[in-house]
Write an enzyme that holds these catalytic residues in place. Structure first.
Site, PDB file in Angstrom:
ATOM      1  N   HIS A  42       0.834  -1.205   0.000  1.00 39.05           N
ATOM      2  CA  HIS A  42       0.000   0.000   0.000  1.00 39.05           C
ATOM      3  C   HIS A  42       0.871   1.259   0.000  1.00 39.05           C
ATOM      4  O   HIS A  42       1.536   1.555   1.002  1.00 39.05           O
ATOM      5  CB  HIS A  42      -0.864  -0.061   1.265  1.00 39.05           C
ATOM      6  N   GLU A  69       1.541  -0.492  -4.792  1.00 35.78           N
ATOM      7  CA  GLU A  69       0.293   0.241  -5.015  1.00 35.78           C
ATOM      8  C   GLU A  69       0.599   1.724  -5.181  1.00 35.78           C
ATOM      9  O   GLU A  69       1.425   2.293  -4.437  1.00 35.78           O
ATOM     10  CB  GLU A  69      -0.655   0.032  -3.832  1.00 35.78           C
ATOM     11  N   HIS A  84      -2.013  10.577  -2.736  1.00 34.40           N
ATOM     12  CA  HIS A  84      -3.291  10.071  -2.229  1.00 34.40           C
ATOM     13  C   HIS A  84      -4.394  11.117  -2.282  1.00 34.40           C
ATOM     14  O   HIS A  84      -5.519  10.844  -2.692  1.00 34.40           O
ATOM     15  CB  HIS A  84      -3.106   9.575  -0.793  1.00 34.40           C
ATOM     16  N   GLU A 150      -4.209   2.873  -8.514  1.00 31.83           N
ATOM     17  CA  GLU A 150      -5.562   3.354  -8.194  1.00 31.83           C
ATOM     18  C   GLU A 150      -5.826   4.692  -8.863  1.00 31.83           C
ATOM     19  O   GLU A 150      -5.101   5.671  -8.632  1.00 31.83           O
ATOM     20  CB  GLU A 150      -5.739   3.495  -6.671  1.00 31.83           C
TER      21      GLU A 150
HETATM   22  O1  G3P Z   1      -6.584  -0.569  -2.359  1.00 34.08           O
HETATM   23  C1  G3P Z   1      -7.508   0.271  -1.809  1.00 34.08           C
HETATM   24  C2  G3P Z   1      -6.884   1.272  -0.916  1.00 34.08           C
HETATM   25  O2  G3P Z   1      -5.670   1.699  -1.430  1.00 34.08           O
HETATM   26  C3  G3P Z   1      -7.831   2.403  -0.711  1.00 34.08           C
HETATM   27  O3  G3P Z   1      -7.341   3.143   0.340  1.00 34.08           O
HETATM   28  O4  G3P Z   1      -5.291   4.260   1.034  1.00 34.08           O
HETATM   29  O5  G3P Z   1      -6.160   4.756  -1.218  1.00 34.08           O
HETATM   30  O6  G3P Z   1      -7.393   5.528   0.803  1.00 34.08           O
HETATM   31  P1  G3P Z   1      -6.495   4.470   0.204  1.00 34.08           P
HETATM   32 CA    CA Z   2      -4.924   3.530  -2.727  1.00 39.87          CA
END
Ligand code: G3P
Ligand code: CA
Length: 300
Positions: A42, A69, A84, A150
């Site tokens: 992550h 990620e 983020h 993402e």
């Molecule tokens: O994989 C899903 C996760 O990354 C979502 O959480 O840390 O992007 O808010 P975040």
């Molecule tokens: Ca994420």
């Protein structure tokens, strides 16, 4: 126009529509490997290094992560950046990432997550302190790692999907034959995922959900999902064995997020999760290894 010409034109029109529909039907979602338990770091190994830095990503790989990620936002000048939040504090004022250029963003202090929920942080070299743009990451790692990307706030960034697919193609990360896919794309935004699917259906897609209670998807939602998604990403606290089974029956794999507790990782493996998003890839690696060793133990 005489009747014969009209019939001919109508036939051609119907044939063309038929072909277009056929093409839509022929696009099928790409399955993810079912037997691997994937470790997805992550924002990198972000329990130990500043998230979204090369230091965090390198550490994640060293610790055995299968994927790094990356959260994606897009700047005013069209650069995809690993970040983020869609809003940054800039000169003591809040500004949307979409309204500032990449160079302006670089002035923003990147280590804002530093000191938060950390164990023993790996201090990055000064070179690692800048906000990364996606190309820097792709350039640095090439095809030596796997990417779990993402698309964060697609409504703020028209064209983000095209730019992402373009860059992934530039770095020859798509349409390959690998043990596990080189790239997986996730988003909370169904529309954005469907855009990716329309551009390149070979990319496995993960639809993200946050459930307040036990995870559950209606038949209608499942029908929509199975048209384009390879799996779902779900907040770990909501995940049950029943939910995992119900997804897997539809060939949808389940990747719970974000799990750092060793016991919780063990439980999720045992109830059949297909991978995990974690800040602690080293812990997930150890738990997976322990499970594999137990399974492979031979008794006389
Ligand atoms: O994989 C899903 C996760 O990354 C979502 O959480 O840390 O992007 O808010 P975040
Ligand atoms: Ca994420």
């Amino acid at each position: 126009m005489n009747n014969i010409k009209k019939i001919l034109l109508l036939t051609i029109l119907l044939f063309t529509i038929g072909c277009a529909q056929q093409q839509t039907i022929e696009k099928i979602r790409t399955p993810l490997p079912e037997n691997d338990f994937l470790i997805i770091a992550h924002r990198g190994a972000s329990a130990y290094a500043i998230s979204h830095t090369l230091a965090a990503y390198e550490l994640a790989i060293k610790m055995g992560a299968d994927y790094i990620e990356i959260d994606l936002q897009m700047t005013k000048d069209g650069k995809l950046i690993a970040m983020h939040d869609k809003v940054i504090t800039f000169d003591n004022a809040k500004q949307a990432v979409a309204d500032v250029t990449f160079d302006e963003i670089q002035l923003h202090y990147p280590g804002k997550d530093f000191g938060k929920n950390h164990l023993n942080y790996t201090l990055p070299s000064s070179n690692d302190l800048g906000i990364l743009h996606l190309e820097e990451i792709l350039n640095h790692f090439g095809d030596s790692v796997n990417y779990y990307i993402e698309i964060k706030s697609p409504k703020e960034y028209p064209g983000i999907e095209e730019e992402l697919v373009h860059q992934l193609n530039e770095y020859q990360l798509l349409n390959r034959v690998d043990a596990i896919p080189k790239v997986i794309i996730q988003s909370f935004d169904e529309h954005s995922l469907k855009e990716i699917f329309a551009m390149d259906s070979s990319i496995p897609l993960i639809k993200l959900y946050t459930f307040l209670k036990e995870a559950h998807l209606s038949k209608k939602e499942l029908r929509k999902l199975t048209q384009y998604a390879s799996g779902v990403g779900v907040n770990a606290m909501s995940v049950s064995r029943k939910f995992i089974n119900s997804m897997q029956r539809e060939n949808l794999l389940v990747h719970p997020y974000t799990v750092n507790d060793e016991e919780m990782i063990r439980t999720l493996i045992n109830i059949g999760a297909n991978g995990i998003i974690t800040d602690r890839p080293d812990v997930a690696y150890r738990v997976r290894d322990e499970k594999n060793s137990l399974e492979n133990q031979q008794y006389p």
